[in-house]
Design a protein around this motif. Structure first.
Motif, mmCIF file in Angstrom:
data_model
loop_
_atom_site.group_PDB
_atom_site.id
_atom_site.type_symbol
_atom_site.label_atom_id
_atom_site.label_comp_id
_atom_site.label_asym_id
_atom_site.label_seq_id
_atom_site.Cartn_x
_atom_site.Cartn_y
_atom_site.Cartn_z
ATOM 1 N N GLY A 111 36.061 28.912 44.336
ATOM 2 C CA GLY A 111 36.621 29.328 43.051
ATOM 3 C C GLY A 111 35.873 30.440 42.365
ATOM 4 N N VAL A 112 35.042 31.169 43.090
ATOM 5 C CA VAL A 112 34.185 32.191 42.484
ATOM 6 C C VAL A 112 34.775 33.576 42.714
ATOM 7 C CG1 VAL A 112 31.941 33.320 42.637
ATOM 8 C CG2 VAL A 112 32.076 30.841 42.647
ATOM 9 N N ASP A 113 34.837 34.372 41.671
ATOM 10 C CA ASP A 113 35.206 35.776 41.791
ATOM 11 C C ASP A 113 34.434 36.533 40.720
ATOM 12 O OD1 ASP A 113 36.278 38.292 42.008
ATOM 13 O OD2 ASP A 113 38.369 37.645 41.990
ATOM 14 N N SER A 114 33.634 37.503 41.152
ATOM 15 C CA SER A 114 32.761 38.224 40.229
ATOM 16 C C SER A 114 33.444 39.406 39.553
ATOM 17 C CB SER A 114 31.527 38.740 40.991
ATOM 18 O OG SER A 114 30.826 37.676 41.564
ATOM 19 N N ARG A 115 34.686 39.674 39.880
ATOM 20 C CA ARG A 115 35.344 40.856 39.331
ATOM 21 C C ARG A 115 35.627 40.680 37.837
ATOM 22 N NH1 ARG A 115 41.500 42.825 40.706
ATOM 23 N NH2 ARG A 115 41.608 44.429 39.100
ATOM 24 N N ASP A 116 35.271 41.716 37.074
ATOM 25 C CA ASP A 116 35.585 41.780 35.653
ATOM 26 C C ASP A 116 35.740 43.249 35.298
ATOM 27 O OD1 ASP A 116 35.757 41.818 32.907
ATOM 28 O OD2 ASP A 116 34.007 40.523 32.560
ATOM 29 N N ASP A 117 36.960 43.719 35.203
ATOM 30 C CA ASP A 117 37.208 45.144 34.970
ATOM 31 C C ASP A 117 36.775 45.612 33.593
ATOM 32 O OD1 ASP A 117 38.175 45.609 37.507
ATOM 33 O OD2 ASP A 117 40.265 45.200 36.957
ATOM 34 N N GLY A 118 36.489 44.669 32.693
ATOM 35 C CA GLY A 118 36.028 45.050 31.363
ATOM 36 C C GLY A 118 34.526 45.158 31.235
ATOM 37 N N ALA A 119 33.816 44.885 32.331
ATOM 38 C CA ALA A 119 32.351 44.891 32.296
ATOM 39 C C ALA A 119 31.809 46.093 33.062
ATOM 40 C CB ALA A 119 31.824 43.600 32.916
ATOM 41 N N PRO A 120 30.582 46.504 32.786
ATOM 42 C CA PRO A 120 29.976 47.594 33.564
ATOM 43 C C PRO A 120 29.987 47.285 35.050
ATOM 44 C CG PRO A 120 28.641 47.085 31.639
ATOM 45 C CD PRO A 120 29.696 46.016 31.718
ATOM 46 N N GLY A 121 30.384 48.279 35.823
ATOM 47 C CA GLY A 121 30.448 48.097 37.260
ATOM 48 C C GLY A 121 31.555 47.195 37.726
ATOM 49 N N HIS A 122 32.449 46.793 36.820
ATOM 50 C CA HIS A 122 33.532 45.857 37.143
ATOM 51 C C HIS A 122 32.990 44.510 37.614
ATOM 52 C CE1 HIS A 122 36.107 49.369 36.822
ATOM 53 N NE2 HIS A 122 35.449 49.959 37.806
ATOM 54 N N ILE A 123 31.791 44.122 37.164
ATOM 55 C CA ILE A 123 31.151 42.891 37.605
ATOM 56 C C ILE A 123 30.872 42.003 36.400
ATOM 57 C CG2 ILE A 123 29.150 41.888 38.788
ATOM 58 C CD1 ILE A 123 28.789 44.619 40.180
ATOM 59 N N ASP A 124 31.293 40.773 36.478
ATOM 60 C CA ASP A 124 31.048 39.816 35.407
ATOM 61 C C ASP A 124 29.544 39.723 35.128
ATOM 62 O OD1 ASP A 124 30.234 36.798 34.804
ATOM 63 O OD2 ASP A 124 32.229 37.131 33.954
ATOM 64 N N PRO A 125 29.119 39.852 33.868
ATOM 65 C CA PRO A 125 27.681 39.868 33.560
ATOM 66 C C PRO A 125 26.930 38.635 34.043
ATOM 67 C CG PRO A 125 28.939 40.654 31.677
ATOM 68 C CD PRO A 125 29.944 40.133 32.667
ATOM 69 N N ALA A 126 27.558 37.467 33.977
ATOM 70 C CA ALA A 126 26.885 36.257 34.435
ATOM 71 C C ALA A 126 26.649 36.300 35.941
ATOM 72 C CB ALA A 126 27.703 35.022 34.064
ATOM 73 N N HIS A 127 27.629 36.825 36.666
ATOM 74 C CA HIS A 127 27.477 36.949 38.123
ATOM 75 C C HIS A 127 26.433 38.008 38.460
ATOM 76 C CE1 HIS A 127 31.030 34.508 39.500
ATOM 77 N NE2 HIS A 127 31.284 34.633 38.204
ATOM 78 N N LEU A 128 26.414 39.075 37.679
ATOM 79 C CA LEU A 128 25.412 40.113 37.909
ATOM 80 C C LEU A 128 24.011 39.565 37.668
ATOM 81 C CD1 LEU A 128 24.800 43.075 38.561
ATOM 82 C CD2 LEU A 128 25.077 43.571 36.118
ATOM 83 N N ALA A 129 23.858 38.753 36.640
ATOM 84 C CA ALA A 129 22.554 38.148 36.363
ATOM 85 C C ALA A 129 22.123 37.245 37.513
ATOM 86 C CB ALA A 129 22.613 37.359 35.055
ATOM 87 N N LEU A 130 23.079 36.536 38.100
ATOM 88 C CA LEU A 130 22.760 35.685 39.246
ATOM 89 C C LEU A 130 22.350 36.521 40.454
ATOM 90 C CD1 LEU A 130 22.600 32.946 40.603
ATOM 91 C CD2 LEU A 130 25.076 33.059 41.000
#
Length: 348
Positions: free
Chosen positions: A98-117
């Motif tokens: 159930g994981v998807d790191s895509r977030d088009d509203g965030a820098p790099g299109h990456i969800d900040p929580a996933h980027l932190a991980l």
């Protein structure tokens, strides 16, 4: 100072093999650090070279199921003798966890929580001197038949391909000055329906310049069509860049000759004078004769000088018969398979 800045300063300075130049200290806690040139691996013919100039054979684990890595894993892997690790970013896909790191509203299109991980995982690897190969996985983008987005993928949708390029540009800028980044693996296991091997190679060729514009030194990993099928390895060869590592899957099945892909690897090394590293090698540990079959494969890769990343270290399953060295208990903890931990570690 961010952990990225601290890792560049502390990690590069503490190990002479981890840097070609030492960064100047930041003037305050919020200022950007001076650009550094952390040591990198380098391709030379069919070999991968360590910063010392000596050949290195990368062997380690996949920390493959997103979010399963534990703080002690880097030290445990290094303690066994592993020198590398393969790290995922799951982006634009329908994952079984159930994981998807895509977030088009965030820098790099990456969800900040996933980027932190991802940042944390990269940090754990670097702190333990494990050369980390980062891969961006995208079930939908690769055009797999089981993707949930129909015919919309990187081969058919230029806008989505551009977002994928921007993901890589963001990641490269973020990690290019971090020590112990082994390679960038662009898109694993491509299997777009109706797309030729040559078109898959052209896809990689079109992405590589965007990475090289930001980082000319870190190796890049590419592989063949049909889900990294080693039978198609030669069709992945390209002359667009000479600092490439070629890869493929080597999953082991009890009803097939475990050595059936060795000739394709050996022939490629000889004819193309280029290195091969197996991004995923593994077997269902509950299969009959699993350890004997795995022994044949790892023994077969040894004389070829081909490194590998075992699939996988931790797996979200309560079955002891799947791929993981660790599997889940019913209470959310982890159970080690000590015989497999010892077996894989004996090859490091």
């Amino acid at each position: 100072m961010s952990w990225l800045a601290a890792l560049c300063l502390a990690g590069c300075a503490q190990d002479p093999a981890a840097t070609d130049a030492v960064a100047a200290p930041a003037s305050d806690a919020t200022s950007a650090i001076a650009p550094v040139q952390p040591a990198r691996l380098k391709v030379s013919g069919a070999q991968i070279l360590a910063p010392s100039g000596k050949p290195i054979i990368m062997r380690g684990y996949n920390w493959g199921q997103w979010g399963t890595v534990q703080p002690q894993d880097g030290a445990d892997n290094a303690g066994q003798g592993a020198n590398s690790v393969r790290l995922p970013l799951r982006w634009w896909g329908d994952w079984k966890d159930g994981v998807d790191s895509r977030d088009d509203g965030a820098p790099g299109h990456i969800d900040p929580a996933h980027l932190a991980l991802l940042d944390q995982t990269v940090q754990w690897a670097a702190q333990n001197h494990l050369w980390a190969t980062i891969f961006v996985d995208s079930n939908n983008g690769q055009g797999a038949e089981d993707a949930t987005n129909g015919d919309d993928n990187f081969w058919t949708d230029p806008a989505m391909k551009q977002k994928f390029i921007e993901v890589w540009q963001f990641l490269v800028q973020r990690y290019r000055n971090v020590p112990y980044i082994a390679a960038y693996e662009i898109l694993p296991e491509p299997r777009p329906t109706g797309v030729s091997n040559a078109s898959v190679r052209a896809f990689y060729d079109s992405i590589i310049p965007s990475i090289r514009a930001l980082d000319a030194r870190t190796p890049i990993v590419v592989g063949p069509n049909n889900a990294y099928n080693l039978h198609d390895l030669d069709d992945a060869y390209t002359t667009i860049d000479n600092n490439l590592i070629y890869t493929g899957d080597y999953f082991i099945f009890p009803d097939a000759d475990p050595l059936n892909r060795m000739p394709f690897i050996s022939d490629f090394q000889t004819t193309r004078n280029a290195p091969v590293w197996i991004n995923q090698v593994g077997i269902l540990t509950g299969d009959d004769g699993a350890m004997d079959l795995a022994t044949q494969v790892l023994d077969g890769l040894e004389p070829l000088g081909v490194g590998w990343s075992w699939w996988t270290y931790r797996e979200l399953t309560t079955s002891p018969d799947q791929h993981g060295i660790y599997y889940s208990d019913v209470n959310g903890g982890w159970i080690l398979k000590p015989d497999w931990f010892t077996f894989v570690g004996s090859y490091f």
